[in-house]
Scaffold this active site. Structure first.
Site, mmCIF file in Angstrom:
data_model
loop_
_atom_site.group_PDB
_atom_site.id
_atom_site.type_symbol
_atom_site.label_atom_id
_atom_site.label_comp_id
_atom_site.label_asym_id
_atom_site.label_seq_id
_atom_site.Cartn_x
_atom_site.Cartn_y
_atom_site.Cartn_z
ATOM 1 C CG HIS A 116 -2.066 -1.089 1.384
ATOM 2 N ND1 HIS A 116 -2.222 -1.932 2.441
ATOM 3 C CD2 HIS A 116 -2.896 -1.351 0.505
ATOM 4 C CE1 HIS A 116 -3.182 -2.634 2.080
ATOM 5 N NE2 HIS A 116 -3.723 -2.507 1.047
ATOM 6 C CE LYS B 33 -13.152 -7.048 3.076
ATOM 7 N NZ LYS B 33 -12.313 -6.437 2.323
ATOM 8 N NE ARG C 288 -3.017 -7.161 -4.258
ATOM 9 C CZ ARG C 288 -3.747 -7.409 -3.091
ATOM 10 N NH1 ARG C 288 -3.141 -7.784 -1.908
ATOM 11 N NH2 ARG C 288 -5.175 -7.125 -3.065
ATOM 12 C CB SER D 267 -4.129 -6.616 4.767
ATOM 13 O OG SER D 267 -3.802 -5.451 4.261
HETATM 14 P P1 ADP Z 1 -9.744 -3.901 -0.200
HETATM 15 O O1 ADP Z 1 -10.520 -4.585 1.002
HETATM 16 O O2 ADP Z 1 -10.358 -2.592 -0.729
HETATM 17 O O3 ADP Z 1 -9.366 -4.560 -1.337
HETATM 18 P P2 ADP Z 1 -7.022 -3.518 0.697
HETATM 19 O O4 ADP Z 1 -6.560 -2.831 1.815
HETATM 20 O O5 ADP Z 1 -6.840 -4.760 0.566
HETATM 21 O O6 ADP Z 1 -8.585 -3.153 0.543
HETATM 22 O O7 ADP Z 1 -6.280 -2.932 -0.800
HETATM 23 C C1 ADP Z 1 -6.583 -1.546 -1.070
HETATM 24 C C2 ADP Z 1 -6.136 -1.294 -2.410
HETATM 25 O O8 ADP Z 1 -4.609 -1.468 -2.553
HETATM 26 C C3 ADP Z 1 -6.618 -2.281 -3.331
HETATM 27 O O9 ADP Z 1 -6.667 -1.538 -4.654
HETATM 28 C C4 ADP Z 1 -5.666 -3.309 -3.378
HETATM 29 O O10 ADP Z 1 -5.712 -4.106 -5.015
HETATM 30 C C5 ADP Z 1 -4.298 -2.439 -3.334
HETATM 31 N N1 ADP Z 1 -3.086 -3.222 -2.956
HETATM 32 C C6 ADP Z 1 -3.087 -4.328 -1.746
HETATM 33 N N2 ADP Z 1 -2.130 -4.959 -1.504
HETATM 34 C C7 ADP Z 1 -1.351 -4.197 -2.433
HETATM 35 C C8 ADP Z 1 0.087 -4.440 -2.910
HETATM 36 N N3 ADP Z 1 0.798 -5.405 -2.218
HETATM 37 N N4 ADP Z 1 0.626 -3.672 -3.778
HETATM 38 C C9 ADP Z 1 -0.141 -2.958 -4.705
HETATM 39 N N5 ADP Z 1 -1.707 -2.622 -4.354
HETATM 40 C C10 ADP Z 1 -2.060 -3.361 -3.147
#
Ligand code: ADP
Length: 161
Positions: free
Chosen positions: A17, A41, A93, A131
């Site tokens: 992130h 969630k 990803r 995460s």
């Molecule tokens: P959500 O529940 O909305 O998917 P996340 O916190 O998992 O929330 O992810 C938020 C955003 O960040 C999403 O667009 C996800 O694809 C992106 N994201 C999550 N992990 C990574 C990573 N390792 N590299 C790049 N983008 C990421």
């Protein structure tokens, strides 16, 4: 002002992130990291805890002058309309992300024609980081220092102790 929203669960924020934030913040006047409060969630951290962690990480990374944190619940388009934001940032990803992100972006465009979704490809180093995986591996003592900020590590230790 060109403001972009980077929405997500951030439970917790990972280096993946943070990498997206660091690559994108220079392209806009301001970035808002939007912590989504979804009561359906099951999360490790409350929205307030996630917001506090991100605030501290941004401070430590000296990004707090151009990136802020907010939390919201309900429809993303309601939040962007209320805040006058026309750009949403998302990270991609694997192809598995693509399918969901594609439909989400199209639906958001239907609901708010002014809204554009910008996608950034995840960096090689973080394309396998999520995460959920961090939360799964952390209790077993995996070495995760390359994937989460020390502030997040501390918060997880505290939360799981
Ligand atoms: P959500 O529940 O909305 O998917 P996340 O916190 O998992 O929330 O992810 C938020 C955003 O960040 C999403 O667009 C996800 O694809 C992106 N994201 C999550 N992990 C990574 C990573 N390792 N590299 C790049 N983008 C990421």
């Amino acid at each position: 002002m060109r403001i972009a929203l980077y929405p997500g669960s951030f439970d917790p924020i990972t280096m993946g992130h943070l990498d997206i934030i660091k690559r994108v913040y220079k392209l806009f006047d301001h970035i808002v990291v939007g912590v989504l409060h979804n009561p359906k969630k099951n999360t490790l951290f409350t929205p307030k805890e996630r917001t506090d962690i991100i605030t501290n990480v941004l401070k430590a990374e000296k990004l707090d002058n151009c990136v802020s944190v907010d939390s919201f619940h309900g429809l993303l388009v309601d939040y962007t309309k209320a805040k006058n934001i026309n750009v949403v940032i998302r990270g991609l990803r694997a192809t598995s992300d693509y399918e969901y992100e594609h439909t989400l972006a199209l639906m958001n465009k239907e609901l708010s024609s002014e809204l554009e979704t910008f996608f950034l490809m995840a960096s090689n180093n973080y394309s396998f980081v999520s995460s959920n995986l961090i939360k799964e591996l952390f209790p077993f003592g995996a070495d995760l220092k390359n994937y989460v900020h020390p502030i997040v590590m501390e918060a997880m230790k505290k939360q799981l102790s």
